[in-house]
Scaffold this active site. Sequence first.
Site, PDB file in Angstrom:
ATOM      1  N   TYR A  54       9.516  18.205   8.256  1.00  0.00           N
ATOM      2  CA  TYR A  54      10.556  17.200   8.537  1.00  0.00           C
ATOM      3  C   TYR A  54      11.959  17.670   8.175  1.00  0.00           C
ATOM      4  CZ  TYR A  54       6.440  14.168   7.509  1.00  0.00           C
ATOM      5  OH  TYR A  54       5.215  13.584   7.426  1.00  0.00           O
ATOM      6  N   CYS A  97       3.562  33.906   7.992  1.00  0.00           N
ATOM      7  CA  CYS A  97       4.169  34.555   9.149  1.00  0.00           C
ATOM      8  C   CYS A  97       4.692  33.469  10.069  1.00  0.00           C
ATOM      9  CB  CYS A  97       3.139  35.419   9.859  1.00  0.00           C
ATOM     10  SG  CYS A  97       2.542  36.714   8.779  1.00  0.00           S
ATOM     11  N   GLU A  98       5.736  32.831   9.628  1.00  0.00           N
ATOM     12  CA  GLU A  98       6.241  31.607  10.256  1.00  0.00           C
ATOM     13  C   GLU A  98       7.628  31.401   9.666  1.00  0.00           C
ATOM     14  OE1 GLU A  98       7.188  28.765  11.985  1.00  0.00           O
ATOM     15  OE2 GLU A  98       5.039  28.839  12.462  1.00  0.00           O
ATOM     16  N   GLY A 148       2.310   4.857  -1.249  1.00  0.00           N
ATOM     17  CA  GLY A 148       1.830   6.134  -1.744  1.00  0.00           C
ATOM     18  C   GLY A 148       2.971   6.859  -2.445  1.00  0.00           C
ATOM     19  N   ARG A 149       3.972   7.194  -1.638  1.00  0.00           N
ATOM     20  CA  ARG A 149       5.094   7.992  -2.119  1.00  0.00           C
ATOM     21  C   ARG A 149       5.733   7.438  -3.392  1.00  0.00           C
ATOM     22  NH1 ARG A 149       7.629  11.049   1.547  1.00  0.00           N
ATOM     23  NH2 ARG A 149       6.812   9.609   3.123  1.00  0.00           N
ATOM     24  N   ARG A 186       6.410  19.473   3.630  1.00  0.00           N
ATOM     25  CA  ARG A 186       7.449  18.524   4.046  1.00  0.00           C
ATOM     26  C   ARG A 186       8.757  19.194   4.473  1.00  0.00           C
ATOM     27  NH1 ARG A 186       9.545  15.092   1.398  1.00  0.00           N
ATOM     28  NH2 ARG A 186       9.534  13.399   2.893  1.00  0.00           N
ATOM     29  N   GLU A 191       0.867  -1.185   0.000  1.00  0.00           N
ATOM     30  CA  GLU A 191       0.000   0.000   0.000  1.00  0.00           C
ATOM     31  C   GLU A 191       0.899   1.230   0.000  1.00  0.00           C
ATOM     32  OE1 GLU A 191      -2.486  -0.890   3.443  1.00  0.00           O
ATOM     33  OE2 GLU A 191      -1.029   0.048   4.759  1.00  0.00           O
TER      34      GLU A 191
HETATM   35  C1  LIG Z   1       0.889   6.645   4.855  1.00  0.00           C
HETATM   36  C2  LIG Z   1       0.579   5.228   4.769  1.00  0.00           C
HETATM   37  C3  LIG Z   1       0.904   4.494   3.634  1.00  0.00           C
HETATM   38  C4  LIG Z   1       1.693   5.075   2.487  1.00  0.00           C
HETATM   39  O1  LIG Z   1       2.954   5.448   2.888  1.00  0.00           O
HETATM   40  P1  LIG Z   1       4.047   5.904   1.786  1.00  0.00           P
HETATM   41  O2  LIG Z   1       5.218   6.267   2.628  1.00  0.00           O
HETATM   42  O3  LIG Z   1       3.465   7.043   1.053  1.00  0.00           O
HETATM   43  O4  LIG Z   1       4.288   4.723   0.917  1.00  0.00           O
HETATM   44  C5  LIG Z   1       0.495   3.191   3.568  1.00  0.00           C
HETATM   45  N1  LIG Z   1      -0.190   2.614   4.573  1.00  0.00           N
HETATM   46  C6  LIG Z   1      -0.508   3.285   5.692  1.00  0.00           C
HETATM   47  C7  LIG Z   1      -1.273   2.585   6.748  1.00  0.00           C
HETATM   48  C8  LIG Z   1      -0.126   4.602   5.830  1.00  0.00           C
HETATM   49  O5  LIG Z   1      -0.448   5.260   6.949  1.00  0.00           O
END
Ligand SMILES: *Cc1c(COP(=O)(O)O)cnc(C)c1O
Length: 420
Positions: free
Chosen positions: A314, A341-342, A274-275, A310, A272
Amino acid sequence: MLAKNLPFNKEKLEEICSNHPTPFHIYDEKGMIENAKKFNEAFSWNEGFREFYAIKAAPNPFLMKLLRNQGFGIDCSSMAELLLAEQVGMRGEEIMFTSNDTPAEEYQKAMELGAIINLDDIKHIEYLEEHAGLPELISFRYNPGALKGGNIIIGNPEDSKYGFTREQMFEGYKIAKEKGVKRFGIHTMVASNELDPDYFIETAEIIFDLILDISKELDIKFEFANLGGGIGIPYKSEHKPVDLNRVSEGIKNLYEKLIVANGLHPLKIYFESGRAITGPYGYLVSKVLHIKETYKKYAGLDSCMANLMRPALYGAYHHITVMGKEDQAHKFLYDVTGSLCENNDKFAINRLLPEIHPDDLVVIHDTGAHGHSMGFNYNGKLRSAELLLRENGEVVEIRRAETYDDLFGTLDFDTAANFE
Ligand SMILES: *Cc1c(COP(=O)(O)O)cnc(C)c1O
């Protein structure tokens, strides 16, 4: 400093900007789709392999449709994300619901959609049963604790709020089996933005070992192992992307040794991520408003950390290209800032860049995941548009920019006017 590739040149970007005011995020369809195909190919040995795109990274229905066309499922962790999945027409086991501290309504919605429910806590077996009933298929999120080291974004597993302990995993599947659950999956996610391919192979080994122990002790059969997200991307030009073929090869060897050899085949491998799916294919495009010189040199953009949090959150590195000046000497030291303003509102600190002037177009790389989606409205900053650069060069607006009416839509100025 090595250059990073862009899917457009200065002329093309100027043309885009003449129709779409800056700032905006723009996504590269071709890059995204080629990458999705590579991901699937790398794991084609595993029947039923599936990547569930973690929609929180870029919750846009257009992007989700492109990825769904590549066979990807969707990973949701909130009501809004479930509603988005529903809007895109996704149903059943193409939805993974990996949430934590979950409200009852979200479980009810997930059950209504037939999503795969992945519980974060052993007590939620009862909570789910009480509020939404138990599904036929259930998955639990494993927190390996001291078995696995963590990193800066996700922390150490022992300090992490997520998942079941090892003992709770055994207990949880036992309870679920007794309550009549028929089908089982397992999940873990212990990395974030991790670039070492071996990390994912080790994670698979931990999960396969656990599957072996639980299957034996409880006499249950696992259908899938979801290895989570957390695959890193090369934000810095000197970084190398994770070699998915190597990850796949390592996992395949373990699969033969631990799963096939113990009669636990077939087991579907899920991710799963994302990045790693959209991150490298998004760009935040801004114009330079002002150059300021005090004790340091500042390049002030027309975007701010509300468009990309980001770096401020971070200290994350995002590569910056000043369009048309790629070949000039990068010998001027800038802080690249926004207008909040940060004082944290900086996209880069002490970055060597070519000499910058007002109206220069500046591209911030790798904003396709956890970019626009992490945006916020502090100081009344409006969230930007999202554009898609299609494979044929056409540009489609896939989300319009917010307006001040959107921003003030939750306020009642009439009642406020009569308020004493
Ligand atoms: C954020 C998240 C992802 C995706 O994380 P990436 O670093 O974007 O791959 C997958 N599963 C869960 C449960 C997450 O919280």
